[in-house]
Design a protein around this motif. Structure first.
Motif, PDB file in Angstrom:
ATOM      1  N   HIS A 171      -2.839  -5.503  -8.766  1.00 42.41           N
ATOM      2  CA  HIS A 171      -4.081  -6.291  -8.875  1.00 42.41           C
ATOM      3  C   HIS A 171      -3.862  -7.725  -8.395  1.00 42.41           C
ATOM      4  N   VAL A 172      -2.720  -8.299  -8.760  1.00 42.66           N
ATOM      5  CA  VAL A 172      -2.414  -9.664  -8.328  1.00 42.66           C
ATOM      6  C   VAL A 172      -2.253  -9.716  -6.810  1.00 42.66           C
TER       7      VAL A 172
ATOM      8  N   SER B 188      -5.408 -10.229  -5.056  1.00 48.65           N
ATOM      9  CA  SER B 188      -6.206 -11.388  -5.475  1.00 48.65           C
ATOM     10  C   SER B 188      -6.494 -12.323  -4.311  1.00 48.65           C
TER      11      SER B 188
ATOM     12  N   LYS C 146      -0.710  -4.191 -12.802  1.00 51.17           N
ATOM     13  CA  LYS C 146      -0.997  -5.626 -12.783  1.00 51.17           C
ATOM     14  C   LYS C 146      -0.460  -6.281 -11.514  1.00 51.17           C
TER      15      LYS C 146
ATOM     16  N   GLU D 210      -9.412  -4.665  -3.945  1.00 48.83           N
ATOM     17  CA  GLU D 210      -9.395  -5.251  -5.284  1.00 48.83           C
ATOM     18  C   GLU D 210     -10.779  -5.768  -5.665  1.00 48.83           C
TER      19      GLU D 210
END
Length: 490
Positions: free
Chosen positions: A67-68, A71, A64, A242
């Motif tokens: 992934h952030v 972003s 996570k 991503e």
């Protein structure tokens, strides 16, 4: 002790990937979970794509975080920081201390994104290998049922209707405007012309060396310039990866839905109830050097490198008073992260290339099995989309990328790093000595990241075509079996 030895020796072993597709059943109601290390967990007749496999809570949280980091919010935030940095540089840019502090900031930020990029690479590889294994798992069952149809069809119903041959790319997920903009920017950033201009700028800077007396300030000028460029390249690469992950997952979801529908229709026609078989894809055969590279990549990919950096930061702060917080002290952390970052650049390029090769072989096997199903039913497969030749510049970029991915080039990078440490030691880790360990690594790492963007562009384009062809073949087979009535007699 045995458990400890196993724990520290397990990274780097790119072992087999095992996967099993969820078995579709005509009669619903029974739930079957299949779980094991590196085996996906599915529920019968679940058509929703779930790329996750069994992971520890820590791994899920780390994913996570990665992934952030990729972003759009983080990308815009970092770009804003670079803009503020540039504006403040108008006033403070002539200060040697300002440039040293900025160099430290850049080195630390890029060091962190090194770890994120490495984990992002490993996550993507594991997911693609799992998908390939699950596709092959269902292919075994679908091939078996298609043989039953081929053997019995003429006895059951005679002629089949025309197949749906009007499959178009419009049915496939489209890249949104932001993705298209990112792809365009990536193609410019990673273009061979950009790389050439980059090195021209470096040689121009070298040409001014004698005029500037080879001073520390002269060295810091290029360090500031490459620092800004490197931060942009790292964050941009994380962002486009991503975006590609999200797009790929939408493609996989459509493929999974179509593949599940194909299996369910075949089971409805034939009455077959045999479970889908697990498929094991062997790990790549690698040399001892490549195994060591994978070991390092796995350690960095678990973000252990960031923990080590935090330890170094604490030590660095503790020794600050003893060094009077001078410019030499400020450079220490930049020297450490710069040297390690350069080594990570070599590793990233190598891992991207070799894991990509392994993924290509896995999907080539999926394609071969898909085509064999068309042979079973004696139907021509749909015409495949082909990867377009992107021109001389991309071929040159690909050749440079392949060369830079060789394990011996990684060893060369490690040798350069050791040589820089020796040189700085001879200079007693003075400001000039530490700049020696800052600037060449920064130049080399920036080059490797630009090359990696080019390779990422080419890999993304190829993967999109491969996924569309996989989907198209399944749509074609589904059209075939939808024209077959359910057998009254089993």
């Amino acid at each position: 002790m045995d458990r400890f030895i196993k724990a520290i020796s397990s990274p780097g072993a790119k072992g087999a990937t095992a996967g099993v597709a969820p078995t579709q059943r005509v009669n619903l109601g029974t739930v079957v979970n299949v779980s094991d290390d590196m085996v996906a967990i599915y529920v019968e007749n679940m058509v929703k794509y779930d790329p996750a496999f069994k992971k520890r809570l820590l791994d899920r949280w780390l994913d996570k975080v990665v992934h952030v980091a990729g972003s759009g919010f983080v990308f815009v935030l970092v770009m804003a920081i670079i803009l503020v940095w540039a504006l403040l540089g108008i006033k403070y840019g002539q200060s040697e201390m300002w440039q040293v502090v900025i160099s430290d900031f850049q080195a630390i930020l890029c060091y962190i994104f090194d770890s994120f990029l490495m984990r992002q690479q490993l996550i993507g590889h594991d997911t693609l290998m799992m998908v390939a294994a699950c596709l092959r798992s269902r292919n075994i069952s679908n091939s078996r049922m298609l043989r039953q149809i081929a053997d019995n069809w003429s006895e059951k119903s005679g002629q089949i209707e025309d197949l749906d041959k009007n499959l178009t790319e419009s049915e496939f997920p489209e890249v949104n405007w932001l993705g298209r903009l990112s792809n365009f920017a990536a193609s410019l950033t990673g273009h061979i012309v950009t790389v050439t201009l980059y090195w021209i700028g470096i040689f121009v800077w070298i040409g001014f060396g004698q005029y500037c007396g080879w001073s520390n300030k002269w060295q810091l000028y290029i360090n500031s310039a490459t620092s800004a460029l490197m931060v942009f390249v790292f964050v941009f690469l994380e962002n486009i990866r991503e975006q590609h992950r999200q797009y790929t997952e939408s493609c996989m979801a459509l493929i999974h839905k179509t593949d599940s529908a194909l299996e369910l229709r075949l089971r409805t026609i034939t009455g077959d109830t045999i479970e889908n078989e697990p498929v094991v894809i062997p790990g790549p055969q690698v040399t001892k050097i490549q195994r060591a590279i994978y070991y390092y990549a796995d350690v960095v990919g678990t973000l252990v490198g960031i923990i080590l950096m935090l330890v170094v930061l604490i030590i660095w702060v503790v020794i600050g008073p003893a060094m009077s917080f001078d410019a030499n002290w400020w450079l220490i952390i930049g020297t450490y992260t710069g040297l390690i970052g350069m080594n990570d650049g070599f590793i990233l390029r190598n891992v991207f290339y070799h894991l990509g090769e392994h993924e290509d072989k896995a999907f080539d096997q999926v394609r071969a099995e898909d085509l064999s199903m068309f042979e079973i039913i004696d139907v021509s497969p749909p015409v495949e989309n082909e990867i377009q030749d992107s021109g001389m510049s991309f071929r040159i970029s690909a050749a440079v990328g392949r060369f830079c991915s060789h394990e011996l080039v990684v060893l060369l990078g490690t040798t350069v790093m050791i040589g820089l440490v020796i040189g700085a030691s001879v200079m007693k880790w003075s400001t000039t000595g530490q700049l020696l360990c800052n600037i060449p690594p920064s130049l080399i790492e920036t080059f490797f990241m630009i090359i990696l963007i080019t390779s990422q562009n080419m890999a993304d384009a190829k993967r999109r075509i491969v996924l569309f062809n996989i989907y198209q073949r399944r749509r074609y087979l589904l059209s075939y079996v939808n024209n077959i009535p359910i057998w009254d007699e089993k």
